[in-house]
Design a protein around this motif. Structure first.
Motif, mmCIF file in Angstrom:
data_model
loop_
_atom_site.group_PDB
_atom_site.id
_atom_site.type_symbol
_atom_site.label_atom_id
_atom_site.label_comp_id
_atom_site.label_asym_id
_atom_site.label_seq_id
_atom_site.Cartn_x
_atom_site.Cartn_y
_atom_site.Cartn_z
ATOM 1 N N VAL A 59 0.862 -1.181 0.000
ATOM 2 C CA VAL A 59 0.000 0.000 0.000
ATOM 3 C C VAL A 59 0.897 1.229 0.000
ATOM 4 O O VAL A 59 1.701 1.419 0.912
ATOM 5 C CB VAL A 59 -0.929 0.022 1.236
ATOM 6 C CG1 VAL A 59 -1.680 1.355 1.307
ATOM 7 C CG2 VAL A 59 -1.905 -1.136 1.194
ATOM 8 N N LEU A 60 0.765 2.041 -1.041
ATOM 9 C CA LEU A 60 1.518 3.285 -1.146
ATOM 10 C C LEU A 60 0.606 4.423 -0.722
ATOM 11 O O LEU A 60 -0.441 4.654 -1.339
ATOM 12 C CB LEU A 60 1.981 3.504 -2.579
ATOM 13 C CG LEU A 60 3.373 3.013 -2.949
ATOM 14 C CD1 LEU A 60 4.447 3.849 -2.315
ATOM 15 C CD2 LEU A 60 3.538 1.551 -2.621
ATOM 16 N N THR A 61 0.993 5.144 0.315
ATOM 17 C CA THR A 61 0.109 6.137 0.908
ATOM 18 C C THR A 61 0.773 7.504 1.004
ATOM 19 O O THR A 61 2.007 7.622 0.980
ATOM 20 C CB THR A 61 -0.351 5.664 2.305
ATOM 21 O OG1 THR A 61 -1.167 6.666 2.917
ATOM 22 C CG2 THR A 61 0.835 5.380 3.210
ATOM 23 N N TYR A 62 -0.064 8.510 1.100
ATOM 24 C CA TYR A 62 0.417 9.881 1.290
ATOM 25 C C TYR A 62 1.190 10.002 2.596
ATOM 26 O O TYR A 62 2.206 10.691 2.667
ATOM 27 C CB TYR A 62 -0.784 10.829 1.276
ATOM 28 C CG TYR A 62 -0.477 12.256 1.644
ATOM 29 C CD1 TYR A 62 0.099 13.128 0.733
ATOM 30 C CD2 TYR A 62 -0.777 12.746 2.911
ATOM 31 C CE1 TYR A 62 0.386 14.435 1.063
ATOM 32 C CE2 TYR A 62 -0.500 14.053 3.266
ATOM 33 C CZ TYR A 62 0.074 14.899 2.334
ATOM 34 O OH TYR A 62 0.361 16.196 2.675
ATOM 35 N N ASP A 63 0.722 9.323 3.642
ATOM 36 C CA ASP A 63 1.378 9.434 4.948
ATOM 37 C C ASP A 63 1.193 8.117 5.696
ATOM 38 O O ASP A 63 0.120 7.825 6.215
ATOM 39 C CB ASP A 63 0.777 10.585 5.750
ATOM 40 C CG ASP A 63 1.602 10.949 6.970
ATOM 41 O OD1 ASP A 63 2.196 10.022 7.587
ATOM 42 O OD2 ASP A 63 1.666 12.135 7.326
ATOM 43 N N SER A 64 2.251 7.336 5.750
ATOM 44 C CA SER A 64 2.153 6.010 6.375
ATOM 45 C C SER A 64 1.919 6.095 7.882
ATOM 46 O O SER A 64 1.373 5.170 8.477
ATOM 47 C CB SER A 64 3.428 5.202 6.099
ATOM 48 O OG SER A 64 4.566 5.818 6.671
#
Length: 204
Positions: free
Chosen positions: A95-100
């Motif tokens: 999962v590539l997220t704006y803010d992990s």
């Protein structure tokens, strides 16, 4: 998601009152009535399906879906359980997220610990796009910065987890670089634009 060229069908937009990147990402529960109100305005304007421009809006998925009579897909994270079932048991999903740091367990929709163990999360927090989006108003989208930040994050995750077989973009700004990441990573990449296209292909 804000680029009309992303879709081959008409799109209408509503702004959620009081919603900024910072409080949506961090999960301000006081925003829920405003999300519901915006969804109802969209239906009144003729919308036949509803989505969001931030994957962290999945926190409001149940409330928004209960408030309108059209399909609702607030986040690409809704795809996560189905994507895991498409993979071999030992494969992992990134999962590539704006803010992990804000992508907490409750957003993933996974109750089975074995499934959760197959998901790895990486974010672009601290990068140029991350900083730009926190400004009010945000500057014009820097596509090159998004691609550089996402590609770097993918590389780090794959170094640590060579079993990654699929990438899921949480952030609704990432789809613009999905073709480039597919070419570089040579992996399937899913995002909210694909979810929206699927919803629209299904409605009468």
């Amino acid at each position: 998601m804000l680029n009309p060229a992303s879709f081959d069908f008409p799109v209408v937009y509503e702004t959620v009152e009081g919603a900024w990147v910072e409080n949506v990402v961090r999960g301000d529960p006081l925003l829920e009535p405003a999300f519901i109100a915006a969804a109802r305005r969209l239906v009144e304007r003729g919308a036949v399906a509803i989505s969001s421009t931030c994957g962290f809006s999945i926190r409001h998925q149940a409330a928004v879906a209960a408030s309108v009579n059209v399909p609702v897909g607030m986040s690409s994270l809704l795809l996560l359980p189905a994507l895991l079932r498409q993979l071999p048991p030992l494969a992992k999903l990134a999962v590539l997220t704006y803010d992990s740091k804000c992508c907490s367990e409750d957003l993933l929709g996974l109750d089975d610990p074995n499934e959760r163990a197959r998901v790895v999360i990486g974010g672009i927090e601290g990068g140029k796009f991350w900083h730009d989006e926190l400004k009010r108003p945000a500057p014009a989208t820097d596509v090159a910065a998004i691609e550089a930040d996402v590609a770097s994050c993918v590389a780090r995750l794959r170094d640590a987890h060579p079993q990654i077989a699929v990438i899921l973009f949480e952030c609704a700004a990432f789809p613009i670089v999905a073709p480039a990441i597919r070419r570089v990573a040579r992996l399937p990449v899913y995002d909210v634009v694909g979810l929206c296209r699927q919803m629209m292909a299904s409605v009468p």
